[in-house]
Structures are given as structure tokens and as C-alpha cells.
Write a protein that holds these residues in place. Structure first.
Motif, PDB file in Angstrom:
ATOM      1  N   THR A 103       0.838  -1.190   0.000  1.00 12.42           N
ATOM      2  CA  THR A 103       0.000   0.000   0.000  1.00 12.42           C
ATOM      3  C   THR A 103       0.877   1.246   0.000  1.00 12.42           C
ATOM      4  N   PRO A 125      -2.065   7.490  -1.774  1.00  8.38           N
ATOM      5  CA  PRO A 125      -2.370   7.863  -3.165  1.00  8.38           C
ATOM      6  C   PRO A 125      -2.151   9.331  -3.482  1.00  8.38           C
ATOM      7  N   TYR A 132      -8.900   0.679  -2.929  1.00  5.99           N
ATOM      8  CA  TYR A 132      -8.776   1.955  -2.225  1.00  5.99           C
ATOM      9  C   TYR A 132      -9.237   1.760  -0.788  1.00  5.99           C
ATOM     10  N   ASP A 179      -5.619   7.317   4.204  1.00 10.20           N
ATOM     11  CA  ASP A 179      -6.086   6.560   3.044  1.00 10.20           C
ATOM     12  C   ASP A 179      -4.887   5.920   2.350  1.00 10.20           C
ATOM     13  N   LEU A 234      -3.724   3.232  -1.122  1.00  4.74           N
ATOM     14  CA  LEU A 234      -4.036   2.514  -2.348  1.00  4.74           C
ATOM     15  C   LEU A 234      -3.237   1.216  -2.351  1.00  4.74           C
ATOM     16  N   ARG A 271     -10.410  11.123  -2.503  1.00  9.47           N
ATOM     17  CA  ARG A 271     -11.119   9.942  -2.008  1.00  9.47           C
ATOM     18  C   ARG A 271     -12.468   9.784  -2.710  1.00  9.47           C
ATOM     19  N   PHE A 293     -11.917   8.434  -6.259  1.00 18.30           N
ATOM     20  CA  PHE A 293     -11.417   7.053  -6.290  1.00 18.30           C
ATOM     21  C   PHE A 293     -12.455   6.046  -5.804  1.00 18.30           C
ATOM     22  N   THR A 294     -13.119   6.335  -4.699  1.00 20.81           N
ATOM     23  CA  THR A 294     -14.075   5.360  -4.177  1.00 20.81           C
ATOM     24  C   THR A 294     -15.238   5.168  -5.150  1.00 20.81           C
TER      25      THR A 294
END
Length: 260
Positions: free
Chosen positions: A112, A115, A135, A154, A156, A226, A229-230
Motif C-alpha cells: 500500500t 495515493p 482503495y 487513506d 491505495l 477519495r 477514487f471510491t
């Protein structure tokens, strides 16, 4: 396997107590924590090695200049817990991890990263050819080191096919795609093409500096990226590229086979 590395640099696995302690100190310096409270204590590294994992250390002459830690995952893949290196040595460290895993018959490696750190995204996706496959929102919870403090964590997840020749995804025509989101700076944050093949998302130039100077603004960037991406990951996209000017390319899973 022959590995590409700068002249004078050697990389080897570390098993001894003194060598693992030096790696622990190196990670403390990178993550700006007191050496008395390292992010990866030497006794933990020793246990991981004893359990079959690997700690690789890169030496520029006799100076420790990079290190990584890998363990086995649940599906006979490998998981890179951490990797850090001085400028210009990161690729050699990751290739050493790759060679170790391939020698054990492993085909994939996961890890990970933040991001919002564009340089790491470019290294992982464009240089190594890994793909962002998951994610994770606030993965670690609050972090108190000198790099991540004050932000939400967070991450990735990237998956690296160790047998692949390298990056092979098309990038599409970002400039022709309609904008879908604006960033905290008022400029376009994300675009999506009309064919629904690609999403593009921008990150700030240097989130680490921004976090130190203006943590409130950095958190606004976190939430904005976020959201993009989500939403995209829920619709079957993965992160497949990062441009030099800080734009991710996300590609829908059922379209990746058409890449050139």
C-alpha cells in the motif's frame, strides 16, 4: 537473475541483529520518528525474517541507503510491508524483492501507499508496472510520525505481476474528456471519457509539503481525491498509470485487455 543497480551499490538480505537494528534506524529517519520509537522495531523485523520473510538492505559502499521488508500473503503471494531508499535506489530495491519472490515461485506482490504522493504513484504504476487494485479509507487510523501526522491515512493497494514485462496500459485522451469534479484549488480535479473507459484524477504537487504548511487544505485534498477514487473503484476501475504532471489514469477492469 541479473539486477540493474547503480555502480557501487550492493543489496542483500539481512538476518543479523546489528544489521536489522540499522534498518530500523533507517526507517526511523525516513519517517521522522525518534529512534527510540521506530515504526518497525528491530525485534519485529527479526521475527518476520525468522518466519520466512525477507529484509533487504541497500548499501552505497558501506552506507545503508535503502531497505525493504516483505512477507508471504494468504494466497501464496507476497506482501511488501515497507520499502524506502535514497534517491535513485528505489527501483533496485524493488527488483531485489522481486528476485527473492520469484526464486520462491511467487508471481505477485502487493503493498500500500498514500495515493496523494504523486511521485510514489508514478514509481509504482508507471515505472514498475503495478496496478492500484483497492482503495482503503483511513487504513491505519491516526498516524503520529513526522510524515503523516495530521492527515487521514487513506491508502491505495497495488498489485504487481512479477512476471509481466512492464507497464502496458493505454492512457486515453484526457484533455478531450469532460470534467466531473473540481479540486480544492478550484481547478479541474477529475475527468471521465464519454465511452466510460477511463477516469483521470489529479493530486497536489507535493502533499507532504502541503500537509506541513496547511494541514486543513491537505485534508480537503484527501477528501476530494477519495470521492473520485471510491466512486470509480466501486464501478470496476483500477489505477493503471500516473503522468509526470500528477494525473492518475484509472481504467475499467473489463477494458484493460484492450490496452496496447
Amino acid at each position: 537473475m541479473t539486477l540493474d543497480r547503480p555502480h557501487g551499490v550492493s543489496i542483500r538480505t539481512v538476518h543479523d541483529v546489528a544489521g536489522l537494528a540499522a534498518v530500523t534506524d533507517y526507517f526511523s529517519d525516513v519517517w521522522q520518528t525518534p529512534r527510540s520509537a521506530p515504526p518497525y522495531p528491530a525485534e519485529v523485523l527479526h521475527s518476520l525474517v525468522h518466519a520466512g520473510g525477507a529484509v533487504h538492505a541497500a548499501y552505497d559502499g558501506t552506507r545503508l541507503a535503502g531497505a525493504s521488508v516483505a512477507v508471504f500473503g494468504p494466497d501464496r503471494d507476497t506482501y511488501s510491508l515497507v520499502a524506502a531508499a535514497d534517491q535513485g535506489l528505489g527501483y533496485a530495491v524493488k527488483q531485489a524483492q522481486r528476485a527473492w519472490a520469484l526464486d520462491l515461485g511467487v508471481r505477485t506482490m502487493r503493498w500500500t501507499f498514500d495515493p496523494l504522493v504523486g511521485r510514489n504513484a508514478r514509481f509504482n504504476l508507471a515505472k514498475l508496472g503495478a496496478a492500484g487494485t483497492e482503495y482503503l479509507v483511513d487504513f491505519y487510523g491516526p498516524m503520529a510520525d513526522g510524515v503523516n501526522d495530521g492527515d487521514e491515512s487513506d491508502r491505495l493497494t497495488v498489485t504487481w505481476d512479477l512476471t509481466a514485462p512492464g507497464p502496458s496500459y493505454e492512457t486515453g485522451d484526457r484533455e478531450a474528456a469532460p470534467a466531473t469534479h473540481n479540486g480544492p484549488d478550484g481547478e479541474t480535479l477529475a475527468r471521465r471519457d464519454l465511452a466510460d473507459d477511463h477516469v483521470w484524477c489529479r493530486v497536489p504537487d507535493d502533499i507532504v509539503k502541503l500537509r506541513a504548511a496547511d494541514p486543513v487544505l491537505a485534508l480537503r485534498w484527501r477528501h476530494a481525491v477519495r470521492e473520485v477514487f471510491t466512486e470509480a473503484f466501486a464501478q470496476g476501475f483500477t489505477a493503471t498509470g500516473m503522468s509526470r504532471d500528477g494525473w492518475y489514469t484509472l481504467t475499467r477492469d473489463d477494458r484493460k485487455d484492450s490496452a496496447v
